[in-house]
Design a protein around this motif. Sequence first.
Motif, short mmCIF file in Angstrom:
data_model
loop_
_atom_site.label_atom_id
_atom_site.label_comp_id
_atom_site.label_asym_id
_atom_site.label_seq_id
_atom_site.Cartn_x
_atom_site.Cartn_y
_atom_site.Cartn_z
N TYR A 1 72.90 19.17 50.45
CA TYR A 1 73.36 20.13 48.76
C TYR A 1 73.61 18.67 48.10
O TYR A 1 73.47 18.78 46.68
CB TYR A 1 74.18 20.56 49.44
CG TYR A 1 75.97 19.62 49.77
CD1 TYR A 1 76.11 19.57 48.55
CD2 TYR A 1 76.13 19.97 50.88
CE1 TYR A 1 77.56 19.26 48.91
CE2 TYR A 1 77.11 19.06 51.31
CZ TYR A 1 77.71 18.80 49.59
OH TYR A 1 79.42 18.28 50.16
N LEU B 1 79.06 22.96 47.89
CA LEU B 1 78.78 24.57 48.67
C LEU B 1 78.86 25.36 47.86
O LEU B 1 77.81 26.35 48.15
CB LEU B 1 79.35 24.25 50.52
CG LEU B 1 78.62 22.59 50.87
CD1 LEU B 1 79.73 22.59 52.07
CD2 LEU B 1 77.75 23.64 51.83
N LEU C 1 75.78 26.13 46.79
CA LEU C 1 74.16 25.69 46.92
C LEU C 1 73.87 27.30 47.28
O LEU C 1 74.18 28.02 47.38
CB LEU C 1 74.28 25.27 48.12
CG LEU C 1 73.18 24.83 48.81
CD1 LEU C 1 72.23 23.78 47.84
CD2 LEU C 1 73.43 24.52 49.57
#
Length: 468
Positions: free
Chosen positions: A241, A419, A422
């Motif tokens: 990521y 995150l 994401l």
Amino acid sequence: MAARRRLKRVASSQPGFLSFKSPSDTTASVGSRRKRVNKNKKKNWNKYSDVNDVDEFLEDIRHQERTTGGLLSEKTDDSLFFLDLGQPEKPQPQAETPQADEGKKRRGKASRPLRIDLILQPDSLVPPPKDILAYQQPNAKKLRRIAQKAEQLAAKGVVPRKQKRLLNRRPVDKTVKKAVTEANNNPDRDYYDIWGQEPKVSADPWYLQQTGKKLVKRPEKLNEKPSVLPAVEVISPGGSYNPDFFSHQALLQEAHQVEVQKKKQEDKLERQLAINKEDKATEETNLREQVEGLVEEEEEEENNDEESAPSKEDEEAALAAIAVTQKKTEKQIKKEKAEKLKEQQRLTSRRQTEQQQQLFQLRSIKASIRQQEEKTKSKQMQRRAKQEAQKAQPRRLGKLKFQAPDLDVQLSDELAGSLRQLKPEGSILKDRFKSFQKRNLIEPRERAKFKRKLKVKYVEKRAFKEIT
């Protein structure tokens, strides 16, 4: 008759007329006349037949069976009646302690069933029907016949074949001492893995083989994995990521190469399916096809005249065939035999000289053999390397080839810094399914195409037509 009936109807309709029947009966008879029905037809049996008395009789029988377990007419007098002797005299209760009294109450409450259990208990005395399938046995007739035959043979003193083989079996040596089992509380005993080790068979192997109880040996090939690939493949660092620049560019380059290869295959297919310009029809080819067979008639006639005349080569071949068919003389036969013998002697002498020459070529022969062995070894190494490489590749297990899934790649402007930002891509289920195919556990498959058997017919309803 018709005039008389009309007169009666008129008189009955007068206000001062009194009839013998009650007004309700008269109205019922006048309003609803009995319909004449043909009861010979089956469709009128249930419709115009009164079966209430039969239903009541059957319901009464079912009620008796539920409450008493059978018909009352078939019961004995002792089961239906009892002799009333009055209430028996109760003995006077003795003085009990309060602790005993509380214990009695508790025992009574505990023994009394709950109301919900009483509701769920069956209140019908009709026994449940027998399960016929529970009493059936497969091949019962055959087994019964075999048992009867065995009894007949035993009565005659004939020993069956199976029993003979068991009697003729070699006796087991009972002098062998049994292995002493170790105690469970011995800490020094060997560790026994129930899943890893095979069970120890203590019975006679010949007896197991004859009785069919011997375990089948598992093939060694089943212990080998169909592929050396791991169950879960770790993606390259560029698929993270938050990857670094170089690893992300390497992953983009790999995805670019895949797309370039797909484009090359599409272009190749288009080139193969493209129409050649030389094969297209023009005005000249159309005119040639229309004039075909009109201009070339004279040329064909001339060619036929030339072919009818025999050539010199055909004449020479015919003469040679005639000469062969002529019978050979004895002198010619002897001459041919002598020539064949000389040819055989020449070949044998030549073979002997070649063998003698090979003695002086031992060094070169050894060198050629060494080169040949090196070639075979190199081919074996290449074959083994190819086999090892094929273990990591999906095999052809069905009619479809394995197609690798597309790489999950995000462009540079699509990368998320954390995150939380994401976006999920791909599917775990599809990934596992493709992994099974790649590891040769299942064959490559495609989604079944739904094909409608019957055509759909669109009909406008009457209510819709009225609106439109």
